[in-house]
Enzyme design. Structure first.
Site, PDB file in Angstrom:
ATOM      1  N   ARG A  96     -22.857 -14.237  -6.163  1.00 24.47           N
ATOM      2  CA  ARG A  96     -21.823 -14.454  -5.149  1.00 24.47           C
ATOM      3  C   ARG A  96     -21.408 -13.142  -4.484  1.00 24.47           C
ATOM      4  NH1 ARG A  96     -17.161 -17.117  -8.402  1.00 24.47           N
ATOM      5  NH2 ARG A  96     -17.863 -15.563  -9.891  1.00 24.47           N
ATOM      6  N   LYS A 107      -9.025  -7.593 -10.754  1.00 23.83           N
ATOM      7  CA  LYS A 107     -10.327  -7.853 -11.354  1.00 23.83           C
ATOM      8  C   LYS A 107     -11.348  -6.776 -11.004  1.00 23.83           C
ATOM      9  CE  LYS A 107     -13.903 -11.462 -11.451  1.00 23.83           C
ATOM     10  NZ  LYS A 107     -14.942 -10.909 -10.571  1.00 23.83           N
ATOM     11  N   PHE A 303     -16.783 -17.203 -14.159  1.00 21.00           N
ATOM     12  CA  PHE A 303     -15.968 -17.282 -15.371  1.00 21.00           C
ATOM     13  C   PHE A 303     -16.742 -17.882 -16.551  1.00 21.00           C
ATOM     14  CE2 PHE A 303     -12.330 -17.199 -12.202  1.00 21.00           C
ATOM     15  CZ  PHE A 303     -12.021 -15.877 -12.455  1.00 21.00           C
TER      16      PHE A 303
END
Length: 558
Positions: A96, A107, A303
């Site tokens: 991505r 993050k 995730f």
């Protein structure tokens, strides 16, 4: 052992011109649309010409639930792609694009790390080729046209209280979650309450990532439901007349981006829906293109496997007619210790008991992924502080779950550190032992689909949803949307909806707060617990330490 930062390593990369990277996959330079020297888009007509070619093997990289210790899923994806090329396989990776929100927030970037990275790191984590800006513009054009339609007489009879199309921005900005627009009198329209989501949660992002080509993109954009009339009839983007212009804005964004790893292997980086609130996979068009051009394609889902892999299988594979040959679950000894109750500050000390106590989180992910009918390998992403006894504890545990765990040292050693894993993954993929099937059939009821995921993946006892939500799901079934898959929006930190519940909890419930129909993307978004579709920044955002140095280099991106 190198102590260079990711950005230093990336900056020292010996990059090749992007035409040379394209040539590795047989893409002629006339089919590449270069953005500078090290990035290019692959032309749509070239992609179309590949349709009768056989597909390579698809390898999915997923992970345990993320912990503050870090798991290294993208790093492993990149390392595995390099490793497969190093053992003589023709491999590409597909990941991505990064969102600006988390980059400037908590993050950090999304291009891998150490000696397993995709470059150019700075460009990829900033504006890259402008895809996200195009998505933001297309989304907000539609928002502007809805309010404009209402202003000029509201021919479609939109109920201003039932406009469901919010606005988006690719930035974490909690102040915009709930806003009132059109204040200031008659010339500014009719005041109403709305809000912003982050661009990566936009239905336009999901559509771009699931569309086959520009025609399919326009058709899906046209199907977006933007509002309802007073008698609850849906109003679509097509009725507003925005689908054509939105497609024009997305024309270039629809074409996948080609870049390279530190070892000059091809990497497709395209699309990027969030995994905790959207479907969390790179674009179908990039994955399919890679499968036509390479014998092995390593891709990742966002995730932990409870979110990313579940959506990859139930949404992306279902809609794209693709299936993984093997799934790699990334785990670290440090994360096992955190799941076993050790504080982040104490992770350096050997603690085999804590590793064992934290392993059930990994065990559950292994069982869950296997339930889709695909073989599983665990990659132990190696950290310097890991001891032999701790690593052995993970290996033994995984063996007890009928799988195997292989230590990977790609972060420190590049492809040389991941040869064993690459060899094993290729062997399993070549065996064709996968019998992939999604978790639920299309025809199952919407609430049953939510229950199936909650019980089989999260291991919850029940789904809590009030009558209003159940009635809404029934109404959508009656309107012909019952065969859509569901996209669960929940915390990434736990199997449950409580981010602090680590390990492998049972006996919990999944509260459903809201359901949203993404008729264009073709799924129902199910918002569980306290999840936010517009994140906020932390007390000390990463943006505070990002700057341009005296030599004109970007610093502080990580």
């Amino acid at each position: 052992m190198s102590h260079k930062t990711d950005i230093q390593i990336a900056r020292e990369a010996n990059k090749k011109p992007i035409q040379e990277i394209g040539a590795k996959l047989g893409i002629g330079s006339e089919h590449l649309l270069p953005y500078g020297h090290d990035k290019a888009k692959v032309a749509q007509d070239f992609i179309t010409s590949l349709s009768d070619r056989p597909d390579g093997k698809l390898i999915l990289v997923t992970a345990i639930n993320p912990t503050p210790a870090g798991e290294g899923k993208t790093t492993t994806t990149v390392g595995l792609g390099d490793g497969l090329n190093a053992i003589g396989k023709k491999a590409a990776i597909a990941i991505r694009e990064a969102s600006l929100g988390p980059n400037f927030g908590m993050k950090g970037g999304a291009a891998g790390g150490g000696y397993a990275q995709v470059v150019p790191m700075e460009d990829m984590n900033l504006h890259f080729t402008g895809d996200f800006h195009a998505i933001t513009a297309a989304h907000n054009l539609l928002a502007a046209m809805i309010d404009n339609h209402i202003y000029w007489g509201n021919e479609l009879g939109i109920d201003e209280r039932r406009v469901v199309w919010r606005r988006v921005l690719d930035m974490n900005d909690r102040a915009l979650r709930d806003v009132v627009t059109s204040l200031g009198g008659v010339s500014n329209g009719f005041p109403r309450q709305t809000g912003f989501d982050i661009t990566v949660a936009s239905e336009v992002m999901a559509i771009l990532c699931l569309a086959d080509d520009l025609d399919d993109l326009q058709s899906k954009l046209g199907d977006i439901i933007v509002a309802y009339t007073r008698d609850r009839a849906p109003i679509t983007c097509r009725q507003i007349g925005a689908d054509g212009a939105m497609t024009v804005l997305l024309k270039d964004a629809m074409q996948p981006n080609l870049v390279q790893t530190l070892e000059n292997n091809p990497a497709f980086v395209h699309g990027g829906p969030f995994a905790n609130i959207a479907h969390g996979c790179n674009s179908l068009i990039a994955t399919r293109t890679a499968l036509k051009l390479a014998d092995y394609v390593v891709t990742e889902a966002g995730f932990g496997a409870d979110l990313g892999a579940e959506k990859f299988m139930n949404i992306k594979c279902r809609k794209g007619g693709i299936a993984p040959s093997v799934v790699v679950i990334v785990a670290t000894v440090r994360a096992m210790k955190m799941n076993g109750g050790v504080a982040k500050a104490d992770l350096g000390a050997e603690n085999v008991a804590a590793v064992k106590a934290g392993c059930p989180n990994l065990g559950r992910h292994i069982e869950n992924v296997k339930s889709f009918g695909v073989p599983v390998v665990v990659a132990i992403n190696h950290f310097v502080s890991d001891t032999e006894a701790e690593i052995q504890a993970v290996k033994d545990y995984v063996e007890g779950h009928g799988s195997e765990a292989i230590v990977a040292r790609h972060w420190a050693d590049g492809s040389a550190g991941i040869i064993e894993l690459a060899t094993r993954v290729a062997e399993i993929a070549d065996k064709d032992s996968a019998h992939f099937a999604p978790l639920y059939p299309d025809e199952m009821g919407l609430f049953q689909k939510i229950e199936t995921i909650a019980k089989r993946i999260y291991r919850a006892d029940e789904v809590l949803a009030d009558k209003k939500i159940r009635d809404q799901l029934k109404a959508w079934e009656e309107a012909g949307y019952g065969d859509l898959p569901v996209c669960m929006a929940k915390t990434q930190y736990s199997f449950s909806t409580d981010p602090n519940l680590r390990g492998a909890p049972t006996g919990h419930s999944v509260p459903v707060r809201e359901v949203r129909l993404s008729a264009g993307a073709g799924f129902i978004v199910v918002i569980c617990g306290e999840i936010m579709t517009m994140p906020g920044l932390p007390s000390k955002p990463a943006a505070m330490s990002i700057r341009i140095s005296d030599d004109g280099e970007i610093e502080g991106l990580f």
